[in-house]
Design an enzyme around this catalytic site. Structure first.
Site, PDB file in Angstrom:
ATOM      1  N   GLU A  39      51.388  38.069  28.510  1.00 46.41           N
ATOM      2  CA  GLU A  39      50.202  38.802  27.911  1.00 46.41           C
ATOM      3  C   GLU A  39      50.320  39.412  26.445  1.00 46.41           C
ATOM      4  O   GLU A  39      49.839  39.464  25.408  1.00 46.41           O
ATOM      5  CB  GLU A  39      49.281  39.918  28.757  1.00 46.41           C
ATOM      6  CG  GLU A  39      48.624  38.880  29.724  1.00 46.41           C
ATOM      7  CD  GLU A  39      47.932  40.198  30.497  1.00 46.41           C
ATOM      8  OE1 GLU A  39      48.544  41.005  31.099  1.00 46.41           O
ATOM      9  OE2 GLU A  39      46.564  40.277  30.776  1.00 46.41           O
TER      10      GLU A  39
ATOM     11  N   HIS B 180      63.679  24.203  45.325  1.00 41.40           N
ATOM     12  CA  HIS B 180      62.925  23.372  45.333  1.00 41.40           C
ATOM     13  C   HIS B 180      62.148  22.588  43.906  1.00 41.40           C
ATOM     14  O   HIS B 180      61.248  22.472  43.777  1.00 41.40           O
ATOM     15  CB  HIS B 180      61.504  23.326  46.313  1.00 41.40           C
ATOM     16  CG  HIS B 180      61.975  23.798  47.846  1.00 41.40           C
ATOM     17  ND1 HIS B 180      62.639  22.842  48.603  1.00 41.40           N
ATOM     18  CD2 HIS B 180      61.656  24.866  48.435  1.00 41.40           C
ATOM     19  CE1 HIS B 180      62.920  23.509  49.613  1.00 41.40           C
ATOM     20  NE2 HIS B 180      62.457  24.921  49.609  1.00 41.40           N
TER      21      HIS B 180
ATOM     22  N   CYS C 127      35.991  61.359  32.088  1.00 40.33           N
ATOM     23  CA  CYS C 127      34.888  61.581  30.832  1.00 40.33           C
ATOM     24  C   CYS C 127      35.602  62.554  29.987  1.00 40.33           C
ATOM     25  O   CYS C 127      36.779  63.002  29.939  1.00 40.33           O
ATOM     26  CB  CYS C 127      33.751  62.511  31.644  1.00 40.33           C
ATOM     27  SG  CYS C 127      33.033  61.741  32.916  1.00 40.33           S
TER      28      CYS C 127
ATOM     29  N   LYS D 164      52.140  40.192  32.575  1.00 42.64           N
ATOM     30  CA  LYS D 164      52.208  41.218  31.470  1.00 42.64           C
ATOM     31  C   LYS D 164      53.111  40.676  30.512  1.00 42.64           C
ATOM     32  O   LYS D 164      52.851  40.854  29.368  1.00 42.64           O
ATOM     33  CB  LYS D 164      52.814  42.548  32.084  1.00 42.64           C
ATOM     34  CG  LYS D 164      51.950  43.464  32.995  1.00 42.64           C
ATOM     35  CD  LYS D 164      50.579  43.925  32.191  1.00 42.64           C
ATOM     36  CE  LYS D 164      49.602  43.935  32.977  1.00 42.64           C
ATOM     37  NZ  LYS D 164      48.803  42.761  33.165  1.00 42.64           N
TER      38      LYS D 164
ATOM     39  N   GLU E 182      52.229  39.771  38.804  1.00 43.60           N
ATOM     40  CA  GLU E 182      51.742  40.453  37.779  1.00 43.60           C
ATOM     41  C   GLU E 182      52.747  40.966  36.811  1.00 43.60           C
ATOM     42  O   GLU E 182      52.277  41.027  35.636  1.00 43.60           O
ATOM     43  CB  GLU E 182      51.296  42.022  38.593  1.00 43.60           C
ATOM     44  CG  GLU E 182      50.856  42.956  37.617  1.00 43.60           C
ATOM     45  CD  GLU E 182      49.370  42.550  37.072  1.00 43.60           C
ATOM     46  OE1 GLU E 182      48.819  41.594  37.311  1.00 43.60           O
ATOM     47  OE2 GLU E 182      49.063  43.319  35.968  1.00 43.60           O
TER      48      GLU E 182
ATOM     49  N   ARG F 214      37.130  58.007  26.205  1.00 42.88           N
ATOM     50  CA  ARG F 214      37.367  58.793  27.786  1.00 42.88           C
ATOM     51  C   ARG F 214      36.131  58.187  28.431  1.00 42.88           C
ATOM     52  O   ARG F 214      36.014  58.349  29.780  1.00 42.88           O
ATOM     53  CB  ARG F 214      37.440  60.123  27.570  1.00 42.88           C
ATOM     54  CG  ARG F 214      38.827  60.765  26.955  1.00 42.88           C
ATOM     55  CD  ARG F 214      38.721  62.040  26.942  1.00 42.88           C
ATOM     56  NE  ARG F 214      38.890  62.438  28.468  1.00 42.88           N
ATOM     57  CZ  ARG F 214      40.236  62.741  29.031  1.00 42.88           C
ATOM     58  NH1 ARG F 214      41.423  62.219  28.435  1.00 42.88           N
ATOM     59  NH2 ARG F 214      40.342  62.909  30.682  1.00 42.88           N
TER      60      ARG F 214
ATOM     61  N   ASN G   8      34.636  67.222  34.067  1.00 45.47           N
ATOM     62  CA  ASN G   8      35.549  65.762  33.920  1.00 45.47           C
ATOM     63  C   ASN G   8      36.223  65.859  35.232  1.00 45.47           C
ATOM     64  O   ASN G   8      36.836  66.618  35.643  1.00 45.47           O
ATOM     65  CB  ASN G   8      36.257  65.282  32.912  1.00 45.47           C
ATOM     66  CG  ASN G   8      37.268  64.516  33.114  1.00 45.47           C
ATOM     67  OD1 ASN G   8      37.011  63.239  33.560  1.00 45.47           O
ATOM     68  ND2 ASN G   8      38.579  64.561  32.610  1.00 45.47           N
ATOM     69  N   GLY G   9      35.755  64.964  36.026  1.00 42.19           N
ATOM     70  CA  GLY G   9      36.617  65.083  37.304  1.00 42.19           C
ATOM     71  C   GLY G   9      35.654  64.619  38.544  1.00 42.19           C
ATOM     72  O   GLY G   9      34.674  63.776  38.441  1.00 42.19           O
TER      73      GLY G   9
ATOM     74  N   LYS H 141      39.628  41.712  26.382  1.00 43.53           N
ATOM     75  CA  LYS H 141      39.427  42.477  27.573  1.00 43.53           C
ATOM     76  C   LYS H 141      38.881  42.070  28.915  1.00 43.53           C
ATOM     77  O   LYS H 141      39.281  42.382  29.945  1.00 43.53           O
ATOM     78  CB  LYS H 141      39.168  43.994  27.151  1.00 43.53           C
ATOM     79  CG  LYS H 141      39.241  45.189  28.137  1.00 43.53           C
ATOM     80  CD  LYS H 141      40.661  45.303  28.538  1.00 43.53           C
ATOM     81  CE  LYS H 141      40.860  46.372  29.902  1.00 43.53           C
ATOM     82  NZ  LYS H 141      42.295  45.935  30.493  1.00 43.53           N
TER      83      LYS H 141
ATOM     84  N   TRP I 137      32.053  58.907  31.996  1.00 42.20           N
ATOM     85  CA  TRP I 137      32.507  57.676  32.535  1.00 42.20           C
ATOM     86  C   TRP I 137      31.821  57.615  33.879  1.00 42.20           C
ATOM     87  O   TRP I 137      32.302  58.468  35.038  1.00 42.20           O
ATOM     88  CB  TRP I 137      34.045  57.487  32.478  1.00 42.20           C
ATOM     89  CG  TRP I 137      34.234  56.275  33.060  1.00 42.20           C
ATOM     90  CD1 TRP I 137      34.849  56.087  34.275  1.00 42.20           C
ATOM     91  CD2 TRP I 137      34.421  54.853  32.482  1.00 42.20           C
ATOM     92  NE1 TRP I 137      35.310  54.639  34.431  1.00 42.20           N
ATOM     93  CE2 TRP I 137      35.061  54.105  33.205  1.00 42.20           C
ATOM     94  CE3 TRP I 137      34.108  54.452  31.152  1.00 42.20           C
ATOM     95  CZ2 TRP I 137      35.102  52.575  32.905  1.00 42.20           C
ATOM     96  CZ3 TRP I 137      34.308  53.101  30.684  1.00 42.20           C
ATOM     97  CH2 TRP I 137      34.648  52.163  31.797  1.00 42.20           C
TER      98      TRP I 137
HETATM   99  C1  BG6 Z   1      41.322  39.273  31.681  1.00 42.31           C
HETATM  100  C2  BG6 Z   1      42.158  40.446  31.185  1.00 42.31           C
HETATM  101  O1  BG6 Z   1      40.660  38.775  30.542  1.00 42.31           O
HETATM  102  O2  BG6 Z   1      40.332  39.544  32.868  1.00 42.31           O
HETATM  103  C3  BG6 Z   1      43.150  40.907  32.338  1.00 42.31           C
HETATM  104  O3  BG6 Z   1      42.764  40.407  29.926  1.00 42.31           O
HETATM  105  C4  BG6 Z   1      42.004  41.073  33.780  1.00 42.31           C
HETATM  106  O4  BG6 Z   1      43.696  42.222  32.061  1.00 42.31           O
HETATM  107  C5  BG6 Z   1      41.050  39.855  34.095  1.00 42.31           C
HETATM  108  O5  BG6 Z   1      42.962  41.334  34.714  1.00 42.31           O
HETATM  109  C6  BG6 Z   1      40.216  40.076  34.938  1.00 42.31           C
HETATM  110  O6  BG6 Z   1      39.283  41.200  34.412  1.00 42.31           O
HETATM  111  P1  BG6 Z   1      38.490  42.096  35.475  1.00 42.31           P
HETATM  112  O7  BG6 Z   1      37.682  43.097  34.550  1.00 42.31           O
HETATM  113  O8  BG6 Z   1      37.575  41.374  36.088  1.00 42.31           O
HETATM  114  O9  BG6 Z   1      39.179  42.811  36.276  1.00 42.31           O
END
Ligand code: BG6
Length: 600
Positions: free
Chosen positions: A481, A497, A2, A478, A474, A31, A103-104, A595, A77
């Protein structure tokens, strides 16, 4: 995570105090933004708060017209209690003279709440924070002055916190305390400030003091008083002049939110681990299951795959399900099954639809999410929260590592329920924040250097074996992305293979050595790739002799098996970030991506 803010003036400021507090909240909104509120001391205490974004709440209650000389502000949050008006901060005592923002996490709030209710205190929220206001009220009632009552209240509280409190019966002071969650003091002329971060202070003064863990005290318009273990600290010697613009500072001085959030992982892991709840219920729901479906999308799926590898060790039956492919598994779903649905936003439509289909067939669903009150929490039987705070960068970083930490804690709870001694694992989970800090500090330089070599490459392989495979996946995600380089991850043993046909002189192949059980076999894949001219890179345990077998090694702090996936993904996050910057892209706003994907 927060945002808190407090300011106390010698005289009424020329801009109404309510407007000053609103602007501070707008700075703090990154935040947390599910509810907001202010408390102002004028003749008495005035509190205005509600669910909703800062601008909405400020307009709804006319913040800008509220006057006064001392005030608090909070943007939330949600961690304990859904985002609604009752749970919004500031929280007050029974008499409505004390207001507190926080916050915490107050880890022991339940027992404190019980004790205070037994003494007649009436609680109006579900939050952990409210106990602080009633504790101070109780100790004032026992004859202590506000500061002494505040200190005694702090001695009762366990957890992570940055706290600010005002008392209308002692209006010229704002009391503060810090333990683990950030807190900054702004030193002004005729006013002083406490805030969660520097940008909010920079709108008023460049002179700041960073409050340290375990410190507490108060500010008045002309004084900053700091104490630690009962000993006054020399505040004036700690004043720093901040050269940043407020805009730069919103990213904490980092060039992008993605980098800030990579560096925030020690803090987000600390608040996640400190706030873990419901592990026993989670473990119980999984241990009695026939199949355990592990479902998610993107980085959340990769976190689930790390967890699936752990489940195999206790002979559970994990069935990884790519969220958008859930329909293929529907014939399998049965009431004797359980599912772990992972979604940081709790809104990804693919994952939500998979969860709905499972529950229609009687599957018990446990969800791991970062957002209190998100859709997935209303469609699950059990919810375990990560507490990473809002993630602004589109590419998941701190939410991925806090998901892996949370899933590892659930795995440990399952082992405990099976009668294993999990003390070593629990120690390792508690050590995650410190290990992550070392991993960030020790690998950033190498990642930045390696990015310069990688930036011109059209594609790369990310390989691993065992529990290193999801980490490689992962890392590859990255790079795709944010740097837009085609990166493919697959089990290293699969190379011969087919995929190795692509390898030619200088082809980058990155190996993840996070799984201690598969390092020897992975090294034989390194040799295969080297023989064909590949540029071999690896994330390797510090001081291991693996480094000399590679063209480029990034040394990662030694750790146990639960921490390793988190520590080895950190250099891969940094590598992707620096490569994107080297290629002139904005890592915070990668093309074509969102996002959260709430449409199929
Ligand atoms: C994608 C994001 O749209 O959705 C990724 O760009 C994310 O970063 C994926 O891992 C899943 O999103 P969430 O909110 O279900 O974890």
């Amino acid at each position: 995570m927060c945002g808190i803010f407090g300011i106390v003036y010698a005289d009424r400021p020329r801009r109404n105090l309510g407007e000053v507090l609103r602007k501070a909240l707008e700075r703090l909104e990154y935040r947390g933004y599910d509810s907001a509120g202010i408390a102002v001391v004028d003749r008495g205490l005035v509190v205005r708060k509600d669910a909703g974004k800062v601008a909405e709440v400020a307009a709804r209650y006319g913040f800008d017209s509220i006057q006064g000389v001392a005030g608090l502000a909070h943007t939330r949050w949600a961690t304990h209690g859904k985002p609604d008006q009752a749970n919004a901060h500031p929280h007050t005592d029974c008499r409505g003279v004390i207001a507190v923002v926080h916050n915490g996490i107050v880890e022991n709030y339940a027992e404190l709440r019980e004790e205070l209710a037994a003494r007649g205190h009436v609680f109006r929220s579900e939050t952990d924070t409210e106990v602080i206001a009633h504790l101070v009220e109780e100790y004032k009632r026992q004859g202590l002055d506000t500061f002494a009552a505040f200190k005694k209240a702090l001695s009762r509280v366990r957890g992570a916190y940055a706290v600010a409190l005002i008392d209308a019966e002692n209006p010229k002071a704002i009391y503060f305390a810090r333990n683990l969650s950030p807190l900054i003091i702004g030193v002004g002329d005729g006013f002083n400030i406490v805030a969660s971060d520097i940008p909010t202070v920079l709108d008023h003064t460049r002179r700041v003091i960073a409050v340290r863990d375990g410190e507490y005290g108060y500010i008045t318009p002309h004084q900053v008083y700091i104490e630690a273990d009962g000993v006054p600290q020399d505040a004036s010697s700690r004043v720093e002049e901040i050269p940043w613009s407020a805009e730069m500072a919103t990213k904490g001085g980092y060039a992008h939110f993605m980098l800030k959030e990579i560096y925030e992982q020690p803090e987000s892991l600390a608040t996640t681990v400190a706030g873990l709840e419901g592990l026993e219920a989670a473990a119980a729901s999984l241990l009695s299951a026939r199949n355990i479906y592990v479902v998610g999308a993107g980085s959340s799926l990769h976190a689930g795959l790390v967890f699936a590898q752990l489940l195999l060790r206790i002979k559970a039956t994990p069935v990884p399900v790519v969220a958008s492919e859930y329909a293929a598994y529907e014939p399998l779903f049965d009431k004797g099954d359980a599912a772990v649905a992972i979604s940081q936003s709790g809104e990804t439509i693919d994952t939500i639809k998979a969860v709905r289909a499972m529950r229609e067939r009687g599957v018990r669903v446990l969800s791991v999410t970062n957002v209190v009150g998100s859709t997935i929490t209303r469609e699950s039987d059990v919810v375990v929260y990560t507490r990473a705070g809002p993630e602004i960068g589109v590419a998941a970083t701190k939410t991925f590592t806090t998901q892996v930490a949370t899933l590892s804690a659930i795995y440990a709870a399952m082992l405990k329920a099976l009668g294993y001694d999990t003390a070593p694992m629990e120690r390792e989970i508690k050590a995650l924040p410190d290990l992550a800090r070392k991993a960030v500090e020790n690998t950033a330089g190498a990642a930045k250097d390696l990015a310069r070599r990688l930036k011109a490459k059209p594609s790369a392989y990310y390989l691993g074996r065992g529990s290193a495979v999801p980490v490689a996946m992962e890392g590859a995600l990255k790079l795709k992305e944010v740097a837009y380089i085609h990166a493919e991850a697959y089990p290293a043993g699969e190379s011969k293979h087919g995929p190795i046909a692509l390898v030619e002189d200088g082809f980058p192949v990155l190996f993840v050595f996070s799984d201690p059980n598969t390092r020897e076999k992975t090294l034989s894949n390194v040799a295969e790739m080297k023989a064909r001219g590949a540029y071999t890179i690896g994330t390797v345990p510090a001081r291991s002799d693996i480094a000399k077998r590679l063209d480029y090694a990034i040394e990662v702090p030694e750790s146990g098996e639960l921490a390793a996936p988190i520590l080895h993904v950190i250099p891969l996050q940094l590598l992707a970030y620096f490569t994107a910057v080297e290629r002139g892209y904005d890592p915070d706003k990668p093309r074509n991506l969102a996002k959260t994907v709430t449409v199929e």
